[in-house]
Design a protein around this motif. Structure first.
Motif, PDB file in Angstrom:
ATOM      1  N   THR A  36      -2.153 -13.325  12.589  1.00 35.95           N
ATOM      2  CA  THR A  36      -3.289 -12.733  11.889  1.00 35.95           C
ATOM      3  C   THR A  36      -3.402 -11.224  12.094  1.00 35.95           C
ATOM      4  O   THR A  36      -4.347 -10.612  11.618  1.00 35.95           O
ATOM      5  CB  THR A  36      -4.612 -13.405  12.331  1.00 35.95           C
ATOM      6  N   ASP A  37      -2.426 -10.660  12.780  1.00 34.27           N
ATOM      7  CA  ASP A  37      -2.425  -9.203  12.934  1.00 34.27           C
ATOM      8  C   ASP A  37      -1.144  -8.602  12.357  1.00 34.27           C
ATOM      9  O   ASP A  37      -0.763  -7.498  12.699  1.00 34.27           O
ATOM     10  CB  ASP A  37      -2.602  -8.795  14.397  1.00 34.27           C
ATOM     11  N   GLU A  38      -0.483  -9.352  11.468  1.00 33.30           N
ATOM     12  CA  GLU A  38       0.749  -8.848  10.860  1.00 33.30           C
ATOM     13  C   GLU A  38       0.876  -9.341   9.425  1.00 33.30           C
ATOM     14  O   GLU A  38       0.157 -10.248   9.000  1.00 33.30           O
ATOM     15  CB  GLU A  38       1.957  -9.238  11.700  1.00 33.30           C
ATOM     16  N   ASP A  39       1.815  -8.748   8.697  1.00 29.83           N
ATOM     17  CA  ASP A  39       1.938  -9.039   7.270  1.00 29.83           C
ATOM     18  C   ASP A  39       2.413 -10.450   6.950  1.00 29.83           C
ATOM     19  O   ASP A  39       2.393 -10.865   5.798  1.00 29.83           O
ATOM     20  CB  ASP A  39       2.807  -8.000   6.576  1.00 29.83           C
ATOM     21  N   VAL A  40       2.803 -11.224   7.959  1.00 34.58           N
ATOM     22  CA  VAL A  40       3.176 -12.636   7.748  1.00 34.58           C
ATOM     23  C   VAL A  40       2.028 -13.358   7.038  1.00 34.58           C
ATOM     24  O   VAL A  40       2.254 -14.239   6.206  1.00 34.58           O
ATOM     25  CB  VAL A  40       3.520 -13.332   9.091  1.00 34.58           C
ATOM     26  N   LEU A  41       0.802 -12.979   7.347  1.00 38.18           N
ATOM     27  CA  LEU A  41      -0.376 -13.595   6.740  1.00 38.18           C
ATOM     28  C   LEU A  41      -0.242 -13.611   5.218  1.00 38.18           C
ATOM     29  O   LEU A  41      -0.563 -14.611   4.578  1.00 38.18           O
ATOM     30  CB  LEU A  41      -1.635 -12.826   7.155  1.00 38.18           C
ATOM     31  N   LEU A  42       0.241 -12.521   4.642  1.00 37.57           N
ATOM     32  CA  LEU A  42       0.386 -12.426   3.188  1.00 37.57           C
ATOM     33  C   LEU A  42       1.789 -12.774   2.706  1.00 37.57           C
ATOM     34  O   LEU A  42       1.949 -13.382   1.652  1.00 37.57           O
ATOM     35  CB  LEU A  42       0.051 -11.001   2.725  1.00 37.57           C
ATOM     36  N   LYS A  43       2.799 -12.396   3.466  1.00 33.23           N
ATOM     37  CA  LYS A  43       4.183 -12.615   3.044  1.00 33.23           C
ATOM     38  C   LYS A  43       4.585 -14.082   3.021  1.00 33.23           C
ATOM     39  O   LYS A  43       5.477 -14.474   2.283  1.00 33.23           O
ATOM     40  CB  LYS A  43       5.153 -11.858   3.959  1.00 33.23           C
ATOM     41  N   ARG A  44       3.951 -14.868   3.882  1.00 36.85           N
ATOM     42  CA  ARG A  44       4.291 -16.289   3.974  1.00 36.85           C
ATOM     43  C   ARG A  44       3.034 -17.139   3.802  1.00 36.85           C
ATOM     44  O   ARG A  44       2.534 -17.754   4.738  1.00 36.85           O
ATOM     45  CB  ARG A  44       4.991 -16.567   5.298  1.00 36.85           C
ATOM     46  N   PRO A  45       2.514 -17.145   2.565  1.00 39.49           N
ATOM     47  CA  PRO A  45       1.242 -17.837   2.322  1.00 39.49           C
ATOM     48  C   PRO A  45       1.272 -19.325   2.677  1.00 39.49           C
ATOM     49  O   PRO A  45       0.251 -19.864   3.110  1.00 39.49           O
ATOM     50  CB  PRO A  45       0.972 -17.618   0.833  1.00 39.49           C
ATOM     51  N   GLN A  79      -5.405 -18.982  -3.693  1.00 43.56           N
ATOM     52  CA  GLN A  79      -5.607 -18.010  -4.769  1.00 43.56           C
ATOM     53  C   GLN A  79      -5.799 -16.601  -4.214  1.00 43.56           C
ATOM     54  O   GLN A  79      -5.239 -15.639  -4.732  1.00 43.56           O
ATOM     55  CB  GLN A  79      -6.814 -18.408  -5.632  1.00 43.56           C
ATOM     56  N   TRP A  80      -6.588 -16.492  -3.149  1.00 43.98           N
ATOM     57  CA  TRP A  80      -6.822 -15.175  -2.563  1.00 43.98           C
ATOM     58  C   TRP A  80      -5.521 -14.585  -2.025  1.00 43.98           C
ATOM     59  O   TRP A  80      -5.236 -13.408  -2.242  1.00 43.98           O
ATOM     60  CB  TRP A  80      -7.875 -15.261  -1.447  1.00 43.98           C
ATOM     61  N   LEU A  81      -4.723 -15.400  -1.323  1.00 41.50           N
ATOM     62  CA  LEU A  81      -3.446 -14.921  -0.781  1.00 41.50           C
ATOM     63  C   LEU A  81      -2.503 -14.453  -1.894  1.00 41.50           C
ATOM     64  O   LEU A  81      -1.755 -13.498  -1.714  1.00 41.50           O
ATOM     65  CB  LEU A  81      -2.768 -16.014   0.053  1.00 41.50           C
ATOM     66  N   GLN A  82      -2.564 -15.099  -3.048  1.00 43.49           N
ATOM     67  CA  GLN A  82      -1.697 -14.729  -4.165  1.00 43.49           C
ATOM     68  C   GLN A  82      -2.112 -13.406  -4.800  1.00 43.49           C
ATOM     69  O   GLN A  82      -1.263 -12.652  -5.252  1.00 43.49           O
ATOM     70  CB  GLN A  82      -1.692 -15.833  -5.229  1.00 43.49           C
ATOM     71  N   ARG A  83      -3.426 -13.130  -4.852  1.00 44.61           N
ATOM     72  CA  ARG A  83      -3.851 -11.918  -5.556  1.00 44.61           C
ATOM     73  C   ARG A  83      -4.332 -10.783  -4.662  1.00 44.61           C
ATOM     74  O   ARG A  83      -4.692  -9.723  -5.152  1.00 44.61           O
ATOM     75  CB  ARG A  83      -4.918 -12.177  -6.598  1.00 44.61           C
ATOM     76  N   ALA A  84      -4.330 -11.002  -3.368  1.00 46.76           N
ATOM     77  CA  ALA A  84      -4.834  -9.972  -2.448  1.00 46.76           C
ATOM     78  C   ALA A  84      -4.017  -8.686  -2.559  1.00 46.76           C
ATOM     79  O   ALA A  84      -2.792  -8.725  -2.718  1.00 46.76           O
ATOM     80  CB  ALA A  84      -4.783 -10.491  -1.022  1.00 46.76           C
TER      81      ALA A  84
END
Length: 162
Positions: free
Chosen positions: A127-136, A22-27
């Motif tokens: 954990t230091d790049e946008d992959v964290l959010l782009k690829r939940p 849920q956090w990854l979807q709405r962050a």
């Protein structure tokens, strides 16, 4: 969180998968990306990968063409010999290690080809790049076996928005 590896992070990760998703979807991407460097640094200050190495013991990176060229040159092997000896094609058509743990993982959890390791290994756990959010989905999978990912998700999901 001084000794994160001994903090029952696996149970917390298992219990919080729904919250992480849920956090990854709405962050707020921009806010999270600003917080990411500090969270990443703090995670690596609290978790020593050499005490874990679950990534190398249980999973394989993709070996892309530049990785194969670089590693086989380092090992003084023909690329075809390197591939035949160490790699296989997975269901997605990517080269991965034939077996786990990784053939290049030493008994001391050090990588024997660290200086020429695959780019996936170098970037992991993202954990230091946008992959964290782009690829939940990747982030959630990684959080099941990597304490660094859990540390970062816990830190960011509880962080007040700046």
């Amino acid at each position: 969180m001084a000794d994160f590896l001994n903090s029952n992070w696996q149970k917390r990760s298992a219990d919080h998968q729904k919250q992480y998703k849920q956090w990854l979807q709405r962050a707020d991407k921009n806010k999270v990306l600003k917080q990411l460097p500090d969270a990443h640094e703090a995670a690596f200050e609290n978790v020593n990968c050499l005490n874990c190495a679950a990534c190398c013991k249980n999973y394989s990176p993709r070996f892309k063409t530049p990785d194969i060229k670089r590693i086989s040159k380092h090992l003084k092997l023909k690329e075809s010999v390197f591939i035949d000896t160490y790699l296989k094609l997975d269901e997605e058509g990517d080269y991965v290690v034939k077996s786990t743990p990784c053939s290049f993982l030493g008994a001391d959890n050090y990588c024997t080809i660290y200086d020429v390791r695959p780019s996936d290994c170098e970037r992991f756990p993202y954990t230091d790049e946008d992959v964290l959010l782009k690829r939940p989905n990747i982030t959630l999978k990684n959080s099941t076996f990597c304490p660094i990912v859990v540390f970062v998700l816990e830190k960011l999901s509880k962080a007040p928005n700046p």
